[in-house]
Scaffold this active site. Structure first.
Site, PDB file in Angstrom:
ATOM      1  N   CYS A  92      -0.415  -5.150  -5.487  1.00  6.15           N
ATOM      2  CA  CYS A  92      -0.703  -5.415  -4.005  1.00  6.15           C
ATOM      3  C   CYS A  92      -1.696  -4.214  -4.090  1.00  6.15           C
ATOM      4  O   CYS A  92      -1.409  -3.063  -3.914  1.00  6.15           O
ATOM      5  CB  CYS A  92       0.392  -5.026  -3.286  1.00  6.15           C
ATOM      6  SG  CYS A  92      -0.121  -5.037  -1.682  1.00  6.15           S
ATOM      7  N   CYS A  95      -0.892  -2.301  -0.389  1.00  6.81           N
ATOM      8  CA  CYS A  95       0.220  -1.457  -0.208  1.00  6.81           C
ATOM      9  C   CYS A  95       1.220  -1.606  -1.471  1.00  6.81           C
ATOM     10  O   CYS A  95       0.908  -1.214  -2.353  1.00  6.81           O
ATOM     11  CB  CYS A  95       0.927  -1.745   1.382  1.00  6.81           C
ATOM     12  SG  CYS A  95       0.985  -3.403   1.731  1.00  6.81           S
ATOM     13  N   SER A  96       2.207  -2.469  -1.252  1.00  9.02           N
ATOM     14  CA  SER A  96       3.221  -2.438  -2.318  1.00  9.02           C
ATOM     15  C   SER A  96       4.020  -3.882  -2.117  1.00  9.02           C
ATOM     16  O   SER A  96       5.322  -4.071  -2.414  1.00  9.02           O
ATOM     17  CB  SER A  96       4.385  -1.257  -2.108  1.00  9.02           C
ATOM     18  OG  SER A  96       4.874  -1.389  -0.929  1.00  9.02           O
ATOM     19  N   CYS A  97       3.243  -4.960  -1.633  1.00 11.66           N
ATOM     20  CA  CYS A  97       4.027  -6.097  -1.365  1.00 11.66           C
ATOM     21  C   CYS A  97       4.568  -6.599  -2.888  1.00 11.66           C
ATOM     22  O   CYS A  97       3.952  -6.541  -3.695  1.00 11.66           O
ATOM     23  CB  CYS A  97       3.058  -7.200  -0.886  1.00 11.66           C
ATOM     24  SG  CYS A  97       2.493  -6.609   0.613  1.00 11.66           S
TER      25      CYS A  97
HETATM   26 FE    FE Z   1       1.380  -4.841   0.223  1.00 13.67          FE
END
Ligand code: FE
Length: 191
Positions: A92, A95-97
């Site tokens: 991602c 961010c951190s999906c």
């Molecule tokens: Fe994300």
């Protein structure tokens, strides 16, 4: 960070916005019920059952839900299968999906700036650092997760696994192999 979280929880509880018992259930769920074992069972079933494999590629959300894995951050799933010609890897960049229902919460490196930028700029170099060396003829495809779509990589089924049960197969499916930064373990290899 600990103190800040506790202070927030206290204030929100006092104001009646949250229920501490509900928070405990959420935390317990992500610590003990939801994690990469769920994804491993999905992959093992796909390896063992060609009909399920096809379904998973066509409609991953429904196929995964049929095993009971649903919920937040897994509403729109896409599954991609590794082959000799093509290796899939997930990041991602924003961010951190991450697909929580099948993989749990993301590892720290997945959220780090170096992984998020380098996975798209030099995926082969990143893979090498994870100990994954692919033939030059294998194309690497990098998928960028978003708030809408989460990806599950179906790693290649290792050789020598013909007689194994789905449960035994699931033991070979590592978290990283479902992100694409690893390969499935060979039978008999150390965990
Ligand atoms: Fe994300």
């Amino acid at each position: 960070m600990d103190l800040r979280v506790r202070a927030l929880e206290t204030v929100l509880t006092e104001k009646g916005y949250i229920d501490p018992a509900a928070l405990d259930v959420l935390i317990d769920t992500y610590q003990t019920k939801i994690g990469p074992r769920n994804g491993a069972r999905v992959v093992a079933k796909a390896w063992a059952d060609p009909t399920f494999h096809d379904w998973l590629l066509k409609d991953a959300t429904a196929a995964i839900a049929s095993l009971g894995y649903t919920g937040r951050q897994g509403e729109h799933m896409v599954a991609v299968a590794n082959t000799d010609d093509e290796h899939h890897m997930v990041v991602c960049t924003l961010c951190s999906c991450y697909p929580w229902p099948v993989l749990g919460l993301p590892p720290t490196w997945y959220k780090s700036a170096p992984y998020r930028s380098r996975a798209v700029k030099e995926p082969r170099g990143v893979l090498a650092e994870f100990g994954v060396e692919l033939p030059a003829s294998t194309r690497i495809r990098v998928w960028d997760s978003t708030a809408e779509v989460r990806y599950l990589v179906i790693p290649q089924r290792p050789d020598g696994t013909d007689g194994l049960s789905e449960e035994q197969l699931a033991d070979l499916v590592t978290r990283d192999s479902m992100i694409g930064t690893g390969l499935a373990r060979k039978p008999g290899a150390a965990p």
